[in-house]
Write a protein that holds these residues in place. Sequence first.
Motif, mmCIF file in Angstrom:
data_model
loop_
_atom_site.group_PDB
_atom_site.id
_atom_site.type_symbol
_atom_site.label_atom_id
_atom_site.label_comp_id
_atom_site.label_asym_id
_atom_site.label_seq_id
_atom_site.Cartn_x
_atom_site.Cartn_y
_atom_site.Cartn_z
ATOM 1 N N ALA A 280 36.949 36.826 -66.903
ATOM 2 C CA ALA A 280 37.333 37.510 -68.141
ATOM 3 C C ALA A 280 36.157 37.581 -69.112
ATOM 4 C CB ALA A 280 38.515 36.801 -68.782
ATOM 5 N N MET A 281 35.442 36.470 -69.274
ATOM 6 C CA MET A 281 34.293 36.469 -70.177
ATOM 7 C C MET A 281 33.174 37.360 -69.641
ATOM 8 S SD MET A 281 34.042 32.649 -71.886
ATOM 9 C CE MET A 281 33.844 31.709 -70.376
ATOM 10 N N SER A 282 33.017 37.383 -68.321
ATOM 11 C CA SER A 282 31.989 38.221 -67.714
ATOM 12 C C SER A 282 32.221 39.698 -68.008
ATOM 13 C CB SER A 282 31.949 37.996 -66.193
ATOM 14 O OG SER A 282 31.552 36.690 -65.879
ATOM 15 N N PHE A 283 33.478 40.129 -67.954
ATOM 16 C CA PHE A 283 33.781 41.533 -68.236
ATOM 17 C C PHE A 283 33.652 41.847 -69.733
ATOM 18 C CE2 PHE A 283 35.427 41.811 -63.925
ATOM 19 C CZ PHE A 283 35.005 43.091 -63.577
ATOM 20 N N ALA A 284 33.931 40.877 -70.578
ATOM 21 C CA ALA A 284 33.714 41.090 -72.011
ATOM 22 C C ALA A 284 32.235 41.371 -72.274
ATOM 23 C CB ALA A 284 34.185 39.877 -72.803
ATOM 24 N N LEU A 285 31.365 40.646 -71.575
ATOM 25 C CA LEU A 285 29.925 40.861 -71.713
ATOM 26 C C LEU A 285 29.503 42.189 -71.093
ATOM 27 C CD1 LEU A 285 28.782 37.238 -70.857
ATOM 28 C CD2 LEU A 285 28.410 38.355 -73.056
ATOM 29 N N ALA A 286 29.980 42.445 -69.875
ATOM 30 C CA ALA A 286 29.582 43.670 -69.172
ATOM 31 C C ALA A 286 29.990 44.919 -69.943
ATOM 32 C CB ALA A 286 30.186 43.690 -67.773
ATOM 33 N N LEU A 287 31.151 44.864 -70.587
ATOM 34 C CA LEU A 287 31.651 45.998 -71.359
ATOM 35 C C LEU A 287 31.076 46.044 -72.773
ATOM 36 C CD1 LEU A 287 35.357 45.783 -70.179
ATOM 37 C CD2 LEU A 287 33.814 47.714 -69.762
ATOM 38 N N ARG A 288 30.261 45.035 -73.101
ATOM 39 C CA ARG A 288 29.595 44.962 -74.407
ATOM 40 C C ARG A 288 30.619 45.029 -75.552
ATOM 41 N NH1 ARG A 288 24.178 45.645 -73.390
ATOM 42 N NH2 ARG A 288 23.704 46.061 -75.590
ATOM 43 N N LEU A 289 31.689 44.273 -75.389
ATOM 44 C CA LEU A 289 32.747 44.281 -76.392
ATOM 45 C C LEU A 289 32.344 43.449 -77.604
ATOM 46 C CD1 LEU A 289 35.925 43.739 -74.165
ATOM 47 C CD2 LEU A 289 34.925 45.905 -74.928
ATOM 48 N N PRO A 290 32.703 43.886 -78.805
ATOM 49 C CA PRO A 290 32.492 43.036 -79.982
ATOM 50 C C PRO A 290 33.390 41.812 -79.884
ATOM 51 C CG PRO A 290 33.800 44.954 -80.541
ATOM 52 C CD PRO A 290 33.326 45.173 -79.143
ATOM 53 N N LEU A 291 33.154 40.836 -80.744
ATOM 54 C CA LEU A 291 33.847 39.563 -80.612
ATOM 55 C C LEU A 291 35.357 39.695 -80.713
ATOM 56 C CD1 LEU A 291 33.578 36.554 -80.169
ATOM 57 C CD2 LEU A 291 33.273 36.260 -82.636
ATOM 58 N N ASN A 292 35.849 40.527 -81.642
ATOM 59 C CA ASN A 292 37.300 40.651 -81.784
ATOM 60 C C ASN A 292 37.937 41.227 -80.521
ATOM 61 O OD1 ASN A 292 36.085 43.194 -82.390
ATOM 62 N ND2 ASN A 292 37.961 43.879 -83.373
ATOM 63 N N GLU A 293 37.283 42.204 -79.880
ATOM 64 C CA GLU A 293 37.822 42.777 -78.645
ATOM 65 C C GLU A 293 37.623 41.827 -77.463
ATOM 66 O OE1 GLU A 293 36.469 46.737 -77.937
ATOM 67 O OE2 GLU A 293 37.140 47.469 -79.892
ATOM 68 N N SER A 294 36.562 41.039 -77.490
ATOM 69 C CA SER A 294 36.362 40.033 -76.438
ATOM 70 C C SER A 294 37.473 38.994 -76.492
ATOM 71 C CB SER A 294 34.997 39.345 -76.612
ATOM 72 O OG SER A 294 33.941 40.258 -76.433
ATOM 73 N N LYS A 295 37.841 38.570 -77.704
ATOM 74 C CA LYS A 295 38.946 37.620 -77.854
ATOM 75 C C LYS A 295 40.253 38.237 -77.362
ATOM 76 C CE LYS A 295 37.092 34.961 -81.741
ATOM 77 N NZ LYS A 295 37.267 34.587 -83.171
ATOM 78 N N GLU A 296 40.426 39.518 -77.648
ATOM 79 C CA GLU A 296 41.643 40.210 -77.207
ATOM 80 C C GLU A 296 41.697 40.275 -75.685
ATOM 81 O OE1 GLU A 296 43.868 44.583 -77.691
ATOM 82 O OE2 GLU A 296 41.914 44.221 -78.634
ATOM 83 N N LEU A 297 40.558 40.578 -75.056
ATOM 84 C CA LEU A 297 40.518 40.651 -73.591
ATOM 85 C C LEU A 297 40.841 39.300 -72.973
ATOM 86 C CD1 LEU A 297 39.885 42.542 -71.171
ATOM 87 C CD2 LEU A 297 37.536 41.683 -71.265
ATOM 88 N N LEU A 298 40.261 38.220 -73.516
ATOM 89 C CA LEU A 298 40.556 36.886 -73.003
ATOM 90 C C LEU A 298 42.033 36.541 -73.195
ATOM 91 C CD1 LEU A 298 37.454 36.462 -72.720
ATOM 92 C CD2 LEU A 298 37.850 34.127 -73.495
ATOM 93 N N GLU A 299 42.576 36.925 -74.332
ATOM 94 C CA GLU A 299 43.986 36.635 -74.600
ATOM 95 C C GLU A 299 44.892 37.330 -73.588
ATOM 96 O OE1 GLU A 299 46.492 38.332 -77.968
ATOM 97 O OE2 GLU A 299 45.895 36.386 -78.777
ATOM 98 N N LYS A 300 44.545 38.564 -73.224
ATOM 99 C CA LYS A 300 45.344 39.298 -72.246
ATOM 100 C C LYS A 300 45.286 38.630 -70.867
ATOM 101 C CE LYS A 300 44.988 43.752 -74.622
ATOM 102 N NZ LYS A 300 46.416 43.769 -74.993
ATOM 103 N N ALA A 301 44.201 37.898 -70.625
ATOM 104 C CA ALA A 301 44.087 37.169 -69.360
ATOM 105 C C ALA A 301 44.708 35.778 -69.443
ATOM 106 C CB ALA A 301 42.613 37.048 -68.972
ATOM 107 N N GLY A 302 45.176 35.409 -70.658
ATOM 108 C CA GLY A 302 45.825 34.117 -70.826
ATOM 109 C C GLY A 302 44.898 33.021 -71.307
ATOM 110 N N TYR A 303 43.751 33.388 -71.905
ATOM 111 C CA TYR A 303 42.765 32.397 -72.333
ATOM 112 C C TYR A 303 42.389 32.614 -73.794
ATOM 113 C CZ TYR A 303 42.229 32.270 -67.243
ATOM 114 O OH TYR A 303 42.469 32.203 -65.901
ATOM 115 N N ALA A 304 41.568 31.704 -74.302
ATOM 116 C CA ALA A 304 41.021 31.827 -75.650
ATOM 117 C C ALA A 304 39.704 31.072 -75.701
ATOM 118 C CB ALA A 304 41.982 31.259 -76.690
#
Length: 346
Positions: A280-304
């Motif tokens: 999940a964190m790897s895709f947040a980086l690969a997609l160059r997401l800002p921090l708020n969207e990175s947190k959202e992506l992790l949350e959708k995967a069940g993490y924080a």
Amino acid sequence: MPLFIINDDITKLKVDAIVNAANNSLLGGGGVDGCIHRAAGPELLKECKTLNGCETGDAKITKGYKLPAKYVIHTVGPIWRGGKNGEEKLLTSCYNRSLHLAIENKCESIAFPMISAGVYGYPKYEAMQVAKKTINNFLDKLEDDIDVYLVLFGNDISGFFDIEDGLNDYLIDSVPNLFGYTSYGVSGLSMAGAVVNYLCKSASDKISQSTSKKIANLGEVLNSPDESFSSMVMRKIKESGMNEVACYKAANVNKQIFSKIRSSAGESDIENYRPTKSTAMSFALALRLPLNESKELLEKAGYAFSRSDKADIIVEYCIENRIYDVLRVNEILFSYKQPILGSKCH
């Protein structure tokens, strides 16, 4: 087809092939060469005697014998003579020839030592750059999946990384009150005081907006689940205009993992594909997401992101400061003995 930097004894790795930084005779020597011959047993030397040596920049393959690895790929790196005698071309050839032999012999995993960076005198940082560039270029053109490891050994890894380049805002001397130790004694490879300031933000800044939503009716929520992790990844790929292959390679994950993400995107079942936190964190980086969207992506995967987890702190800070190169983030994680990002193929 991920690339991992690890700290381990190459002779004990359970991979299909390990690479030996050999000399031209292929008859054993010091350093990693001697260690591999001793671990493999006398049968390795016997087979090597039939190979008639090896040219610098070339590679030859033998069985692994008593090693956990099935094969040993012997390659002869260049001796450093100032950098103007074709050293980079020869070192590049070492990695390419070794990788080609691994693919030809249907290897699904291969581990490299840092070729020529020992007694042959190749500057460590330059040797690391050649290794990463050559391996990544090879993997970019490869259709098959193979796990590739760059293996460092021992506590002295100084010189291999120049993390300060471009990161001076947060890399200074170690912060023992935050991390509890000095990472491998690497000069300049420690999180800066800026990280401490970053961690001292108000509590309200640390709470994700999405987690503050009130759930009025559990049954209603369960019947109308939010967008899944997979759906968000596919949506963000489309919005960014990024090629799917480029995305999963940038995330340092293999195509099997991405196939699971693609196939589960759009599913309404709340129990659909769940990635690891690393993925999940790897895709947040690969997609160059800002921090708020990175947190959202992790949350959708069940993490924080956790403020009690050193790896999470490093990744979160990198995202906040737009450091999106997964391999570069992995170098920082590695220097602090933290798990690196990506997913193995096998």
